[in-house]
Enzyme design. Structure first.
Site, PDB file in Angstrom:
ATOM      1  N   LYS A  37      38.915  21.529   2.816  1.00  0.00           N
ATOM      2  CA  LYS A  37      39.111  20.158   2.320  1.00  0.00           C
ATOM      3  C   LYS A  37      38.386  19.846   1.013  1.00  0.00           C
ATOM      4  CE  LYS A  37      35.409  17.933   4.878  1.00  0.00           C
ATOM      5  NZ  LYS A  37      35.059  17.637   6.247  1.00  0.00           N
ATOM      6  N   ARG A 136      29.923   9.050  14.603  1.00  0.00           N
ATOM      7  CA  ARG A 136      31.156   8.945  13.818  1.00  0.00           C
ATOM      8  C   ARG A 136      32.291   9.019  14.839  1.00  0.00           C
ATOM      9  NH1 ARG A 136      32.446  13.033   8.878  1.00  0.00           N
ATOM     10  NH2 ARG A 136      33.610  14.128  10.502  1.00  0.00           N
TER      11      ARG A 136
END
Ligand SMILES: *Cc1c(COP(=O)(O)O)cnc(C)c1O
Length: 366
Positions: A37, A136
């Site tokens: 990514k 998260r």
């Protein structure tokens, strides 16, 4: 003539790093997905890098964004792709079309994934995320995760419960340790008991779980990690965590900028100090007159200054604005000239920003 700034990317050294990390992980029965990514320009796919990772022994590649995953598929990548960010409802149709494995945490989204997978006649694998304290993504209540696992196993013919996983460090800065990852293994065992079979994958995190592998403390039962930075840059663990990771190169990404001005000037700005280009109120150390070089590179390219380090230890960074980087070259021997190129090692933020900046040319060393 070369056009600057340039980011050079040494694919040979990248391949070496992935091979080394994978070799180490395999001694503990751990497979690695290569995380692409942070490695590419949005205007082109990460195929070169995905190929390096696959040839080094990754079991698949992983990304957080559909746009780059679709680009990879269009360029012909056929191995497993894992979606790292729990999906948006609005991208779910593309998820079942282009992604093999998604990490998920919402029963509603999972139900829609089943519906869309059925519509497109696909089998889609899911890793359920458990939040072990980093706060998260992921189920916070393990019983909810187990219930959802059972639903996938018994009520979702187009989904395969591939495993469970967790993410640490990124938001809450929580270190993976034997306690939190030990808990993941326990939860995996509870899921396996309920569904009456082994899970394929117990995914114990990202680069920051590698220290547990390198010091031999990774809990038995963790059999998968998702690795980007630890092999791509190999900087954080070695430089900041002080982990010994023999045989890794740290020079894969090098940023090169061109000098556009050299002048002797004072080090403390003259007049009333207020705010800088980004609204901060910086302080300036007065060390007298120095030879300053202006480099055609800025925060628009590399993000914050902490992410870049001059390769030449005689060069010190004074500061930067959006398009200018100001360095002290007084100690350089020989003295650089206008048009000379200054090289910087990159940490994660600078690597991500430069990779994604259309203003930074990419040059692959193959
Ligand atoms: C970004 C990310 C990774 C990879 O992180 P690195 O620190 O580069 O290894 C792994 N898992 C998830 C969920 C991520 O978002």
């Amino acid at each position: 003539m070369k056009k600057y700034p340039i980011m050079t990317i040494n694919l040979k050294h990248m391949a070496n790093n992935y091979r080394r990390v994978i070799e180490h992980c395999s001694q503990f029965g751990i497979a690695v997905s290569g995380v692409v990514k942070a490695t590419g320009d949005v205007s082109k796919s990460y195929l070169d890098i995905a190929d390096v990772m696959m040839q080094a022994g990754c079991i698949g590649i992983a990304d957080s964004r559909l746009k780059s995953i679709i680009a990879l598929r269009q360029d012909g990548f056929t191995d497993d792709i894992m979606l790292l960010r729990v999906p948006m409802l609005s991208e779910l149709e593309d998820v079942v079309k282009y992604v093999d494995i998604s990490m998920q945490s919402e029963p509603l989204v999972i139900a829609k994934t089943q519906a869309l997978a059925a519509l497109h006649n696909k089998m889609h694998r899911i890793i359920l995320m458990m939040d072990l304290g980093d706060l998260r993504e992921g189920f916070f209540d393990e019983n909810e995760l187990i219930e959802t696992a059972l639903t996938i196993e018994s009520d979702c013919p187009n989904l395969k419960l591939y495993g469970i996983g967790t993410n640490l460090s990124c938001y809450g800065s929580i270190k993976p340790d034997t306690e939190n990852l030990g808990r993941l293994v326990e939860i995996a065992k509870r899921v396996e008991q309920k569904i009456g079979r082994k899970l394929d994958v117990v995914s114990g995190g990202a680069t920051t779980s590698l220290p547990l592998v390198y010091n031999g403390e990774i809990p038995a039962g963790i059999n998968h990690l998702r690795v980007g930075e630890g092999a791509l840059l190999a900087r954080d663990l070695i430089d900041i965590w002080k982990i010994e990771m023999p045989g890794l190169y740290q020079d894969i990404y090098t940023l090169e900028g061109e000098i556009i001005e050299i002048k002797d000037k004072p080090t403390h700005p003259i007049g009333q100090l207020f705010i800088d280009a980004f609204g901060y109120r910086p302080t300036y150390q007065d060390i007298g007159v120095r030879t300053r070089a202006l480099i055609a590179l800025g925060k628009r390219d590399f993000g914050s200054l902490e992410g870049i380090v001059p390769v030449d230890p005689n060069i010190k960074i004074f500061g930067a604005s959006s398009d200018h980087l100001i360095v002290d070259i007084s100690e350089c021997q020989p003295m650089p000239k206008i048009g000379d190129v200054v090289k910087f090692d990159c940490y994660y933020q600078a690597m991500v920003f430069c990779n994604h900046s259309p203003f930074v040319e990419k040059q692959y060393i193959k």
